[in-house]
Design a protein around this motif. Structure first.
Motif, PDB file in Angstrom:
ATOM      1  N   ARG A 132     -23.137 -33.044  -7.900  1.00  0.00           N
ATOM      2  CA  ARG A 132     -23.642 -32.399  -8.941  1.00  0.00           C
ATOM      3  C   ARG A 132     -24.159 -30.724  -8.380  1.00  0.00           C
ATOM      4  O   ARG A 132     -24.085 -29.648  -8.060  1.00  0.00           O
ATOM      5  CB  ARG A 132     -24.410 -32.277 -10.170  1.00  0.00           C
ATOM      6  N   GLY A 133     -25.270 -31.271  -7.583  1.00  0.00           N
ATOM      7  CA  GLY A 133     -26.038 -30.555  -6.389  1.00  0.00           C
ATOM      8  C   GLY A 133     -25.168 -29.828  -5.323  1.00  0.00           C
ATOM      9  O   GLY A 133     -25.227 -27.878  -5.416  1.00  0.00           O
ATOM     10  N   SER A 134     -23.872 -30.424  -4.362  1.00  0.00           N
ATOM     11  CA  SER A 134     -23.445 -29.766  -3.917  1.00  0.00           C
ATOM     12  C   SER A 134     -22.117 -28.658  -4.239  1.00  0.00           C
ATOM     13  O   SER A 134     -21.692 -27.546  -3.988  1.00  0.00           O
ATOM     14  CB  SER A 134     -22.011 -30.925  -3.280  1.00  0.00           C
ATOM     15  N   LYS A 135     -21.924 -29.031  -5.739  1.00  0.00           N
ATOM     16  CA  LYS A 135     -21.086 -28.441  -6.279  1.00  0.00           C
ATOM     17  C   LYS A 135     -21.298 -26.790  -6.541  1.00  0.00           C
ATOM     18  O   LYS A 135     -21.020 -25.505  -6.332  1.00  0.00           O
ATOM     19  CB  LYS A 135     -20.305 -29.187  -7.749  1.00  0.00           C
ATOM     20  N   MET A 136     -22.755 -27.093  -7.326  1.00  0.00           N
ATOM     21  CA  MET A 136     -23.681 -25.925  -7.240  1.00  0.00           C
ATOM     22  C   MET A 136     -24.212 -25.038  -6.204  1.00  0.00           C
ATOM     23  O   MET A 136     -23.526 -23.267  -6.251  1.00  0.00           O
ATOM     24  CB  MET A 136     -25.037 -26.282  -8.203  1.00  0.00           C
ATOM     25  N   VAL A 137     -23.741 -25.236  -4.681  1.00  0.00           N
ATOM     26  CA  VAL A 137     -24.061 -25.002  -4.298  1.00  0.00           C
ATOM     27  C   VAL A 137     -22.982 -23.556  -3.169  1.00  0.00           C
ATOM     28  O   VAL A 137     -23.074 -22.780  -3.253  1.00  0.00           O
ATOM     29  CB  VAL A 137     -24.611 -25.566  -2.901  1.00  0.00           C
ATOM     30  N   SER A 138     -22.234 -24.687  -3.382  1.00  0.00           N
ATOM     31  CA  SER A 138     -20.480 -24.173  -3.367  1.00  0.00           C
ATOM     32  C   SER A 138     -20.268 -22.469  -4.256  1.00  0.00           C
ATOM     33  O   SER A 138     -19.423 -22.387  -3.577  1.00  0.00           O
ATOM     34  CB  SER A 138     -19.240 -24.938  -3.279  1.00  0.00           C
ATOM     35  N   GLU A 139     -20.601 -23.184  -5.327  1.00  0.00           N
ATOM     36  CA  GLU A 139     -20.470 -21.675  -6.159  1.00  0.00           C
ATOM     37  C   GLU A 139     -20.762 -20.712  -6.459  1.00  0.00           C
ATOM     38  O   GLU A 139     -20.464 -19.533  -6.304  1.00  0.00           O
ATOM     39  CB  GLU A 139     -20.730 -22.607  -8.012  1.00  0.00           C
ATOM     40  N   ILE A 140     -22.245 -20.942  -5.586  1.00  0.00           N
ATOM     41  CA  ILE A 140     -23.066 -20.257  -5.406  1.00  0.00           C
ATOM     42  C   ILE A 140     -22.501 -19.136  -4.618  1.00  0.00           C
ATOM     43  O   ILE A 140     -22.425 -17.599  -4.392  1.00  0.00           O
ATOM     44  CB  ILE A 140     -24.648 -20.319  -4.984  1.00  0.00           C
ATOM     45  N   TYR A 141     -22.367 -19.737  -2.997  1.00  0.00           N
ATOM     46  CA  TYR A 141     -21.496 -19.781  -1.908  1.00  0.00           C
ATOM     47  C   TYR A 141     -20.336 -18.579  -2.236  1.00  0.00           C
ATOM     48  O   TYR A 141     -20.566 -18.214  -1.427  1.00  0.00           O
ATOM     49  CB  TYR A 141     -21.678 -20.244  -1.130  1.00  0.00           C
ATOM     50  N   LEU A 197      -8.642 -18.432   2.063  1.00  0.00           N
ATOM     51  CA  LEU A 197      -8.359 -18.651   0.786  1.00  0.00           C
ATOM     52  C   LEU A 197      -8.820 -17.279   0.375  1.00  0.00           C
ATOM     53  O   LEU A 197      -8.687 -16.822   0.131  1.00  0.00           O
ATOM     54  CB  LEU A 197      -9.349 -19.699  -0.235  1.00  0.00           C
ATOM     55  N   LEU A 198      -9.860 -16.298   0.565  1.00  0.00           N
ATOM     56  CA  LEU A 198     -10.965 -14.887   0.582  1.00  0.00           C
ATOM     57  C   LEU A 198     -10.097 -14.030   0.597  1.00  0.00           C
ATOM     58  O   LEU A 198      -9.538 -13.647  -0.486  1.00  0.00           O
ATOM     59  CB  LEU A 198     -11.660 -14.983   1.593  1.00  0.00           C
ATOM     60  N   TYR A 199      -8.837 -13.748   1.789  1.00  0.00           N
ATOM     61  CA  TYR A 199      -7.429 -13.033   1.612  1.00  0.00           C
ATOM     62  C   TYR A 199      -6.214 -14.030   1.509  1.00  0.00           C
ATOM     63  O   TYR A 199      -5.081 -12.869   1.734  1.00  0.00           O
ATOM     64  CB  TYR A 199      -7.513 -12.346   2.682  1.00  0.00           C
ATOM     65  N   ALA A 200      -6.361 -14.448   0.646  1.00  0.00           N
ATOM     66  CA  ALA A 200      -5.005 -15.091   0.446  1.00  0.00           C
ATOM     67  C   ALA A 200      -4.009 -14.354  -0.091  1.00  0.00           C
ATOM     68  O   ALA A 200      -2.550 -14.465   0.269  1.00  0.00           O
ATOM     69  CB  ALA A 200      -4.903 -16.711  -0.387  1.00  0.00           C
ATOM     70  N   THR A 232     -19.053 -17.458  -5.116  1.00  0.00           N
ATOM     71  CA  THR A 232     -19.659 -16.053  -5.838  1.00  0.00           C
ATOM     72  C   THR A 232     -19.805 -14.842  -4.602  1.00  0.00           C
ATOM     73  O   THR A 232     -19.557 -13.494  -5.217  1.00  0.00           O
ATOM     74  CB  THR A 232     -20.574 -16.498  -6.522  1.00  0.00           C
ATOM     75  N   ARG A 233     -20.668 -15.126  -4.096  1.00  0.00           N
ATOM     76  CA  ARG A 233     -21.646 -14.095  -3.236  1.00  0.00           C
ATOM     77  C   ARG A 233     -20.437 -13.500  -1.991  1.00  0.00           C
ATOM     78  O   ARG A 233     -20.298 -12.192  -1.769  1.00  0.00           O
ATOM     79  CB  ARG A 233     -22.678 -14.774  -2.710  1.00  0.00           C
ATOM     80  N   LEU A 234     -19.881 -14.476  -2.030  1.00  0.00           N
ATOM     81  CA  LEU A 234     -18.704 -14.536  -0.867  1.00  0.00           C
ATOM     82  C   LEU A 234     -17.443 -13.634  -1.177  1.00  0.00           C
ATOM     83  O   LEU A 234     -17.153 -12.288  -0.724  1.00  0.00           O
ATOM     84  CB  LEU A 234     -18.008 -15.631  -0.339  1.00  0.00           C
ATOM     85  N   LEU A 235     -17.153 -13.393  -2.623  1.00  0.00           N
ATOM     86  CA  LEU A 235     -16.291 -13.279  -3.553  1.00  0.00           C
ATOM     87  C   LEU A 235     -16.870 -11.302  -3.344  1.00  0.00           C
ATOM     88  O   LEU A 235     -16.261 -10.413  -3.543  1.00  0.00           O
ATOM     89  CB  LEU A 235     -15.782 -13.783  -4.367  1.00  0.00           C
ATOM     90  N   ALA A 236     -18.340 -11.372  -3.971  1.00  0.00           N
ATOM     91  CA  ALA A 236     -18.645 -10.055  -4.092  1.00  0.00           C
ATOM     92  C   ALA A 236     -18.772  -9.228  -2.989  1.00  0.00           C
ATOM     93  O   ALA A 236     -18.488  -8.068  -3.180  1.00  0.00           O
ATOM     94  CB  ALA A 236     -20.226 -10.287  -4.779  1.00  0.00           C
ATOM     95  N   THR A 237     -18.733  -9.428  -1.543  1.00  0.00           N
ATOM     96  CA  THR A 237     -19.203  -8.922  -0.205  1.00  0.00           C
ATOM     97  C   THR A 237     -17.683  -8.347  -0.151  1.00  0.00           C
ATOM     98  O   THR A 237     -17.324  -7.731   0.738  1.00  0.00           O
ATOM     99  CB  THR A 237     -19.564  -9.973   0.604  1.00  0.00           C
ATOM    100  N   LYS A 238     -16.331  -9.429   0.002  1.00  0.00           N
ATOM    101  CA  LYS A 238     -15.581  -9.661  -0.520  1.00  0.00           C
ATOM    102  C   LYS A 238     -14.837  -7.600  -0.616  1.00  0.00           C
ATOM    103  O   LYS A 238     -14.716  -6.727  -0.209  1.00  0.00           O
ATOM    104  CB  LYS A 238     -14.384 -10.551  -0.538  1.00  0.00           C
TER     105      LYS A 238
END
Length: 210
Positions: A24-33, A144-147, A35-41
């Motif tokens: 659960r914690g790993s999934k939460m960290v990945s989702e936060i990461y 995945l970011l620019y797919a 979200t921030r990655l997409l915002a930066t993109k």
């Protein structure tokens, strides 16, 4: 715990004991990461688009297309014709490999800068590639970011190569004059002895093959 104190670390929970909680914690960290990655993109998207439009255009550059690009691409096409290579993917790949920046620029980059630029570099390479990219949930985030943007960038690259092929050929005399002028303009910007030392290091290592 024996002394009544519990120590906490800023690491993913699955690094310790409880695997269910860790998932659960790993999934939460990945989702936060993500979200921030997409915002930066989203913030950087226009800059990346402008960069690629400049790189993959003979017109929207702010300056004329360097003669060396046309000369090199024509040379590669001539060599392909000479050796009977008619596979368009091979010709395309040869031209794409001319753009390898590490072979051209000797520039120090910090680890953070290199990590950020590697995402753009990966997108650049995928845009120049002729192969289809099959992506899944386990694909690296930088792919995945620019797919969704890759098909558009690929069409820019194909148009760019086609536009260059239509340009008037560059004569050997014009190319030599261009190189001489570039040498004159940048004569004070490079360390010749350092360059010779790099060549010597390579030659001494591969002397027999050379």
């Amino acid at each position: 715990l024996e002394s009544g104190v519990k120590v906490w670390h800023l690491v993913k929970n699955h690094d310790h004991g409880d695997q269910k909680e860790g998932d659960r914690g790993s999934k939460m960290v990945s989702e936060i990461y993500l979200t921030r990655l997409l915002a930066t993109k989203g913030t950087l998207q226009k800059f990346v688009d402008d960069l690629f439009e400049t790189l993959f255009s003979t017109v929207h550059r702010g300056s004329a297309l360097p003669l060396a690009i046309k000369y090199m691409f024509d040379f590669l096409d001539e060599q392909a014709d000479k050796h009977g290579i008619h596979d368009t993917d091979v010709r395309h790949t040869w031209k794409s490999n001319c753009k390898t920046r590490k072979s051209v620029f000797d520039i120090h980059k910090g680890s953070i800068t290199d990590a950020c630029l590697s995402v753009v570099a990966q997108t650049f390479m995928d845009s120049c590639s002729t192969s289809e990219h099959r992506l899944g949930k386990d694909s690296p985030s930088n792919k995945l970011l620019y797919a969704k943007d890759i098909p558009s960038y690929k069409s820019w690259v194909e148009r760019y190569y086609a536009d260059i092929a239509k340009l008037p050929a560059i004569s050997d005399q014009d190319m030599n004059a261009y190189l001489a002028e570039q040498s004159r303009l940048h004569s004070a910007e490079f360390n010749m002895l350092s360059a010779l030392n790099e060549i010597y290091s390579y030659i001494s290592k591969y002397s027999e093959e050379v």
